[in-house]
Design an enzyme around this catalytic site. Sequence first.
Site, mmCIF file in Angstrom:
data_model
loop_
_atom_site.group_PDB
_atom_site.id
_atom_site.type_symbol
_atom_site.label_atom_id
_atom_site.label_comp_id
_atom_site.label_asym_id
_atom_site.label_seq_id
_atom_site.Cartn_x
_atom_site.Cartn_y
_atom_site.Cartn_z
ATOM 1 N N ARG A 54 0.824 -1.200 0.000
ATOM 2 C CA ARG A 54 0.000 0.000 0.000
ATOM 3 C C ARG A 54 0.867 1.262 0.000
ATOM 4 N NH1 ARG A 54 -1.664 0.864 4.358
ATOM 5 N NH2 ARG A 54 -0.702 -0.807 5.568
ATOM 6 N N LYS A 196 -8.207 -2.580 1.754
ATOM 7 C CA LYS A 196 -8.027 -1.762 2.952
ATOM 8 C C LYS A 196 -8.808 -0.448 2.867
ATOM 9 C CE LYS A 196 -5.437 -4.406 5.483
ATOM 10 N NZ LYS A 196 -6.030 -5.098 6.651
ATOM 11 N N HIS A 215 -9.153 -4.646 13.502
ATOM 12 C CA HIS A 215 -8.151 -5.245 12.626
ATOM 13 C C HIS A 215 -7.677 -6.525 13.296
ATOM 14 C CE1 HIS A 215 -4.096 -4.886 10.330
ATOM 15 N NE2 HIS A 215 -5.010 -5.445 9.581
ATOM 16 N N SER A 233 -0.071 -6.268 9.674
ATOM 17 C CA SER A 233 0.401 -7.181 8.640
ATOM 18 C C SER A 233 1.746 -7.780 9.027
ATOM 19 C CB SER A 233 0.530 -6.425 7.317
ATOM 20 O OG SER A 233 1.078 -7.243 6.327
ATOM 21 N N LYS A 237 -1.654 -12.892 12.057
ATOM 22 C CA LYS A 237 -3.108 -13.015 12.199
ATOM 23 C C LYS A 237 -3.662 -14.171 11.370
ATOM 24 C CE LYS A 237 -4.645 -9.035 10.875
ATOM 25 N NZ LYS A 237 -3.346 -8.604 10.317
ATOM 26 N N THR A 238 -3.269 -14.205 10.091
ATOM 27 C CA THR A 238 -3.793 -15.235 9.203
ATOM 28 C C THR A 238 -3.272 -16.615 9.601
ATOM 29 O OG1 THR A 238 -3.976 -13.657 7.373
ATOM 30 C CG2 THR A 238 -3.933 -15.990 6.802
ATOM 31 N N ASP A 252 -8.777 -11.225 9.005
ATOM 32 C CA ASP A 252 -8.203 -9.872 9.017
ATOM 33 C C ASP A 252 -9.110 -8.755 9.530
ATOM 34 O OD1 ASP A 252 -5.973 -8.170 8.438
ATOM 35 O OD2 ASP A 252 -6.971 -7.495 6.614
ATOM 36 N N ARG A 316 2.014 -12.488 -1.715
ATOM 37 C CA ARG A 316 0.672 -12.697 -1.148
ATOM 38 C C ARG A 316 -0.138 -13.691 -1.966
ATOM 39 N NH1 ARG A 316 -1.308 -9.973 3.674
ATOM 40 N NH2 ARG A 316 0.125 -8.259 4.067
#
Length: 527
Positions: A54, A196, A215, A233, A237-238, A252, A316
């Site tokens: 991003r 996002k 988040h 990120s 988390k994933t 997420d 990703r």
Amino acid sequence: MKEITATELGLKNVGQIYYNLDYDQLFAHEIKNQEGALSANGTMMVDTGKFTGRSPKDKYFVQQDPSQRNIAWGNINQPVSEVIFDELYADVVDYLSGKDIYVTDGFSGANPETTRKIRFITEIAWQSHFIKNMFIRPSVTQLEGFAPDFTVYNAAGISNKNWKKHGLNSEVFVIFNIEKNIAIIGGTWYGGEMKKGIFTMMNYWLPLEKILSMHCSANVGKDGDVYLFFGLSGTGKTTLSTDAARKLIGDDEHGWDDAGIFNFEGGCYAKTIDLSAESEPEIFNAIKRNALLENVVYDKDGVIDYADSSKTENTRVSYPIEHIANHEPKLMAGHPQNIIFLTCDAFGVLPPVSKLSRAQAMYYFLSGYTAKVAGTERGITEPQATFSACFGEAFLPLHPTVYAQLLGKKIDEHNVGAYLVNTGWVGGSYGVGKRMSIKGTRACVNAILDGSIKHCEFEQTAFFGLDIPKKLTGVDTNLLNPRNAWQDKDSFDRTARQLAEMFVENFQKYITDNHDFDFTHAGPKIK
């Protein structure tokens, strides 16, 4: 499928409109347009151009009433005038008009009472594919009456040549007009801007309705026990929420209302750097037809080298949540029993797992300490210490205390426990120590999930005063107290003091006359 016109899309004219294509049709378009290549197992692979993350410094909100009274203006939420927006919006419309375009509709928010209908207009098939993966997919019946609440115009192929005159950061722009329910994107092909961007809007809409937006990832056990994993990120988390023994709610973005937890999305977006079938089997096996790989390195036969970061550390894959066999079909569950804050500590000071008091939970939530991981944003080439309020300040249009107040209320109402888990470095800072293994981190998380951590004997760390277990099944005892893992104890003490001072300095901004968010007593103490 109903017909749709250029007028309905807000465009002057169009070539061919590809409206809500299914996966097979999108696949055919990607092949025909030569937008990517196929991996050895038939998964589409694309490159996102020079932007592999991003561009947060290029995100703006139109400064106008009434939304400007709600937005926390500053370096993250930057203002742009209506005049500049209108000029760039006209450029976007001119650019997209006359082209063949892809229109993709989706829902954000699994709870039908608060879901938002989002429309995306793009010029390439793989971006439509990405959106189809990431958002909740409407049925054919739902598409018949689809009227968008918000529209994203993605004109990735243009750039703002007048950015200096406009007083902006670069040729790239991602601008939200809340009153017109429109966002425009230019100058970057990175699909994560769309994902996002809508998360940012959910973080605006829902808290104003007294619903907490978060988040975090979430999963649920066979007995209905729900756990949340907060983190930026790259913190896990994933990976950590994707567990064969528990149903995945989402990886997420979630909301927490009076009924419980609900996912905003219909898919997952996982980092693939160093991915293996042994360490992350569920994610590895989710990479198949209909998934979409980004910026991975592969050989002439389409065999991927997941360890190769020559394009970016931020490789990703997006995939529909159905690719995870053990997922929660409703994308919703009850209230959580525990929340886990994930941090990637580049200093190697924080322990692998800590039990938090309610005050500490509020302190670490507002602090949002972690390290930005290489590749997730422009210009980040190695881990970099940062404080990101609520573990997601980059996506929060409102003041962080709005979200903290809602979280504190939920913790009190449902007697929720809280833990801090460090997925970063142990035995030394970045460059000296090593990163905590996924296996070790899973052992910490499993002890929280099965409740065994509650039966441990605890001690407190120096400086931070965190309660840590003396022993934990599956974790090297020498690592549980981070000071013990450092060969140079004096160096540890200096580094711990340095990080503690950073925490104290950062938290000063939350200390106000009314003391509503003065949780300094729960933070580190500098001796």
